[in-house]
Design an enzyme around this catalytic site. Structure first.
Site, PDB file in Angstrom:
ATOM      1  N   SER A 138      -7.792   1.093   3.499  1.00  0.00           N
ATOM      2  CA  SER A 138      -8.300   0.636   2.200  1.00  0.00           C
ATOM      3  C   SER A 138      -9.519  -0.247   2.409  1.00  0.00           C
ATOM      4  O   SER A 138      -9.790  -0.716   3.517  1.00  0.00           O
ATOM      5  CB  SER A 138      -7.199  -0.177   1.521  1.00  0.00           C
ATOM      6  OG  SER A 138      -7.669  -0.768   0.337  1.00  0.00           O
ATOM      7  N   GLY A 194     -13.862  -1.008  -6.853  1.00  0.00           N
ATOM      8  CA  GLY A 194     -15.175  -0.470  -6.476  1.00  0.00           C
ATOM      9  C   GLY A 194     -15.168   0.342  -5.193  1.00  0.00           C
ATOM     10  O   GLY A 194     -16.223   0.620  -4.632  1.00  0.00           O
ATOM     11  N   GLY A 195     -13.962   0.737  -4.720  1.00  0.00           N
ATOM     12  CA  GLY A 195     -13.894   1.576  -3.516  1.00  0.00           C
ATOM     13  C   GLY A 195     -14.635   0.915  -2.373  1.00  0.00           C
ATOM     14  O   GLY A 195     -14.398  -0.259  -2.056  1.00  0.00           O
ATOM     15  N   ARG A 230       0.839  -1.193   0.000  1.00  0.00           N
ATOM     16  CA  ARG A 230       0.000   0.000   0.000  1.00  0.00           C
ATOM     17  C   ARG A 230       0.882   1.254   0.000  1.00  0.00           C
ATOM     18  O   ARG A 230       1.958   1.264   0.611  1.00  0.00           O
ATOM     19  CB  ARG A 230      -0.829  -0.045   1.284  1.00  0.00           C
ATOM     20  CG  ARG A 230      -1.772   1.115   1.509  1.00  0.00           C
ATOM     21  CD  ARG A 230      -2.953   1.035   0.616  1.00  0.00           C
ATOM     22  NE  ARG A 230      -4.062   1.856   1.073  1.00  0.00           N
ATOM     23  CZ  ARG A 230      -5.076   2.190   0.283  1.00  0.00           C
ATOM     24  NH1 ARG A 230      -5.122   1.799  -0.971  1.00  0.00           N
ATOM     25  NH2 ARG A 230      -6.067   2.912   0.746  1.00  0.00           N
ATOM     26  N   ASN A 233      -6.197   4.556  -6.929  1.00  0.00           N
ATOM     27  CA  ASN A 233      -7.376   5.097  -6.234  1.00  0.00           C
ATOM     28  C   ASN A 233      -8.396   5.586  -7.253  1.00  0.00           C
ATOM     29  O   ASN A 233      -9.179   4.813  -7.756  1.00  0.00           O
ATOM     30  CB  ASN A 233      -7.021   6.165  -5.205  1.00  0.00           C
ATOM     31  CG  ASN A 233      -8.218   6.462  -4.306  1.00  0.00           C
ATOM     32  OD1 ASN A 233      -9.059   5.573  -4.115  1.00  0.00           O
ATOM     33  ND2 ASN A 233      -8.326   7.662  -3.781  1.00  0.00           N
ATOM     34  N   ASP A 244      -7.826   8.379   0.570  1.00  0.00           N
ATOM     35  CA  ASP A 244      -8.353   7.288   1.402  1.00  0.00           C
ATOM     36  C   ASP A 244      -8.171   7.555   2.900  1.00  0.00           C
ATOM     37  O   ASP A 244      -8.743   6.859   3.731  1.00  0.00           O
ATOM     38  CB  ASP A 244      -7.696   5.951   1.035  1.00  0.00           C
ATOM     39  CG  ASP A 244      -8.429   5.250  -0.105  1.00  0.00           C
ATOM     40  OD1 ASP A 244      -9.547   5.687  -0.458  1.00  0.00           O
ATOM     41  OD2 ASP A 244      -7.891   4.270  -0.650  1.00  0.00           O
ATOM     42  N   THR A 301      -9.870   0.894  -9.877  1.00  0.00           N
ATOM     43  CA  THR A 301      -8.931  -0.034  -9.247  1.00  0.00           C
ATOM     44  C   THR A 301      -8.972  -1.273 -10.111  1.00  0.00           C
ATOM     45  O   THR A 301      -9.803  -1.375 -11.007  1.00  0.00           O
ATOM     46  CB  THR A 301      -9.401  -0.312  -7.810  1.00  0.00           C
ATOM     47  OG1 THR A 301      -9.272   0.899  -7.077  1.00  0.00           O
ATOM     48  CG2 THR A 301      -8.622  -1.397  -7.109  1.00  0.00           C
TER      49      THR A 301
HETATM   50  O1  DON Z   1      -8.011   1.260  -1.292  1.00  0.00           O
HETATM   51  C1  DON Z   1      -9.182   1.532  -1.504  1.00  0.00           C
HETATM   52  O2  DON Z   1     -10.103   1.075  -0.882  1.00  0.00           O
HETATM   53  C2  DON Z   1      -9.487   2.450  -2.656  1.00  0.00           C
HETATM   54  N1  DON Z   1      -8.357   3.288  -2.946  1.00  0.00           N
HETATM   55  C3  DON Z   1      -9.892   1.632  -3.809  1.00  0.00           C
HETATM   56  C4  DON Z   1     -10.329   2.477  -4.954  1.00  0.00           C
HETATM   57  C5  DON Z   1     -11.183   1.774  -5.890  1.00  0.00           C
HETATM   58  O3  DON Z   1     -11.511   0.635  -5.748  1.00  0.00           O
HETATM   59  C6  DON Z   1     -11.665   2.582  -7.012  1.00  0.00           C
HETATM   60  N2  DON Z   1     -12.342   1.760  -7.954  1.00  0.00           N
HETATM   61  N3  DON Z   1     -13.403   1.732  -8.240  1.00  0.00           N
END
Ligand code: DON
Length: 561
Positions: A436, A457-458, A92, A385, A407, A365
């Site tokens: 994350s 998908g954040g 990370r 991100n 984040d 991502t």
């Molecule tokens: O680490 C995380 O949770 C975020 N930076 C992930 C970002 C992400 O999945 C964006 N995509 N849709």
């Protein structure tokens, strides 16, 4: 035609049919791009392992999937070796040494828009190249150079733009120009079927091939990176780059019925939240209710709400904050959490804070899953991100830089770009890792490898991974169907259920609304892009590539039984 000849043709055709019947998948890579999956499989054809294939696939994604694939972001690996050993690697990004708690606030303590998402200050110290090198040192079997070469070739010969990619480039073009000026590489108009050759990136990769991680964190690549970051108002220094180290950590491990699940631990919330949610829903036997029925949605949403509330308070970088991992995953604690759940009416997420949630599509991502012919399993989620990260492009190096700093919780109680709320545990601090949701996950059943799964998908990553496991295990879906069927999501705040658009019935929404659940159809959107692998109890491998993206599985067949 002679009889002998006809007999010969008949026997030969039977032989071919026989071969076809016995064609079994012995290795697979499922990723966001065909080229990257194929490159991973080529490495295994040369005798490389899943770990070797990981390195080649990852770097190929950095070339042909520049919105998320990267050499300048970070990620997590969860693995299970053929003999059942499990582990995880945290590569990370970190906050720069000069970062401080209030760096995104104005003098009145208000968040300055875009400061943590766009431009130099949004960038965290990249971890990817150091992470890949650590994997190679521990598990690599082929030479490092051999694993980097396919990505160099891809950058030189070019990747073909897909329709989805054309749209993604054109949507972000103004941001590229705003941050990097008119002449920036990706300000060119790339249309579907065009070939994009990235010579600058090929040169960067050549240095990485030659010098390993030092080719990125030191020398000309590092100098160009630092110059660019500082031109854009960022604070990353050479000291930040040189001192970056990935960390091997124990994955989170929990049981759900007869499944044994490994997922990423802090600084990802993925493993703990997935464990909490699965343990909260376990007593309700969701399999007894129909897939995506009102009752199933209620049980899952209520567990999600409670877990994401815990996330906001307790989770952060384990090197900085003490995380009550065992307490959060304790069965008594979790059954107590669900005590006030009733099918009669929705619980309420209290203290909903106003905040603009950017409900972007999940292309930012990327996740890939790999199984090799020996049975080693790899789940990797990696990111910049946001889509194309901070949009800061290192022209001389041919790549975008991440905006992972978003984040962190810039201000207690205020949402980040995924609407996630955090507090002290995830406050910004020098050299800290931002929390994350990425959840590369490996599932065992009867001590055998059962599933490899993950997604972008954040905030929705955790709940998508959850649904894939449930779809296979509780609803008996094959892995491709499990990946394809519609998904929903709840994350405590904002207190709404998000559904994928135009698929769920309005009568379902009416019933849920009557129970007090809030659904804002304008927030409905595509959720996640899952790339997964399943292994049956007979050892049959099958793959699920998400049709929401250009994702594709590449397979290696065996003709032996
Ligand atoms: O680490 C995380 O949770 C975020 N930076 C992930 C970002 C992400 O999945 C964006 N995509 N849709």
């Amino acid at each position: 035609m002679s009889r002998i000849y006809l007999i010969y043709v008949f026997v030969f055709s039977m032989f071919l049919v026989g071969c076809a019947e016995e064609k079994l998948i012995k290795a697979a890579v499922v990723s966001a791009r065909k080229e990257a999956s194929e490159i991973g499989v080529e490495i295994m054809k040369k005798g490389g392992s899943a770990f070797d294939a990981m390195i080649a696939t990852d770097l190929a994604l950095a070339v042909c999937y520049p919105n998320a694939g990267n050499i300048s972001g970070g990620g997590f690996l969860v693995y299970r070796t053929a003999d059942g050993r499990t582990g995880s690697l945290d590569y990370r990004e970190k906050a720069p040494i000069a970062a401080s708690r209030d760096m995104y606030l104005d003098k009145n303590g208000n968040i300055i828009p875009e400061k943590s998402t766009l431009g130099g200050l949004a960038i965290g110290v990249p971890g990817t190249v150091a992470g890949l090198e650590a994997v190679h040192k521990k598990f690599g079997t082929l030479q490092w150079k051999e694993l980097v070469q396919p990505a160099i070739n891809l950058a030189l010969s070019g990747y073909v733009v897909t329709e989805k990619q054309e749209q993604s480039f054109s949507e972000k073009k103004q941001d590229f120009i705003k941050v990097n000026g008119q002449n920036t590489f990706y300000a060119q108009t790339f249309r579907a079927n065009d070939t994009v050759k990235n010579f600058a990136l090929a040169n960067t990769l050549k240095l990485i091939a030659k010098h390993g991680k030092s080719g990125f964190y030191e020398g000309t690549v590092a100098k160009d990176l630092i110059d660019r970051v500082q031109q854009k108002g960022g604070i990353i220094t050479h000291e930040d780059l040189i001192s970056y180290e990935p960390v091997w950590r124990d994955p989170i491990n929990f049981q759900y019925k007869d499944l044994n699940i490994y997922s990423m631990g802090p600084p990802s919330s993925g493993g703990i939240c997935l464990g909490q949610i699965m343990k909260m829903i376990e007593p309700y036997n969701v399999g007894n209710y129909e897939h995506n029925s009102m009752e199933t949605i209620q049980i899952i949403v209520e567990a999600e709400r409670r877990s994401y509330a815990d996330r906001s308070l307790y989770l952060g970088d384990p090197d900085f904050v003490k995380i009550p991992k065992n307490e959060l995953l304790d069965e008594n604690y979790l059954s107590d959490r669900m005590k006030d759940f009733s099918f009669e009416s929705a619980s309420k997420s209290v203290d909903i804070l106003p905040g603009k949630v950017l409900w972007e599509e999940s292309e930012e991502t990327t996740h890939y899953s790999i199984i090799d012919p020996m049975g080693n399993a790899i789940a990797v989620t990696t990111t910049l991100n946001g889509s194309y990260g901070s949009k800061v492009f290192v022209e001389k190096g041919g790549y975008f830089l991440n905006n992972e700093m978003d984040d962190f919780s810039s201000k207690p109680g205020y949402p980040n770009m995924f609407g996630l709320i955090g507090g002290k545990a995830n406050a910004i601090s020098s050299e800290k890792r931002m929390l994350s949701a990425m959840s590369p996950t490996i599932v065992e059943k009867n001590n055998q490898l059962y599933m490899i799964v993950g997604t972008p998908g954040g905030s929705t990553i955790i709940t998508s991974v959850l649904q894939i496991i449930l779809n296979v295990y509780e609803y008996d879906m094959d892995i491709q169907t499990a990946v394809s069927v519609p998904r929903f999501h709840h994350q405590w705040l904002p207190d709404i259920i998000t559904f994928e658009p135009n698929i769920f019935k309005s009568s379902l929404f009416d019933s849920l609304q009557k129970k007090g659940y809030d659904i804002k159809q304008e927030y409905n959107r595509i959720i996640g892009r899952v790339d997964a692998i399943k292994v049956s109890d007979k050892g049959i491998i099958s793959t699920g590539a998400d049709p929401r993206g250009d994702d594709e599985a590449s397979l290696l067949y065996s003709y032996e039984k």
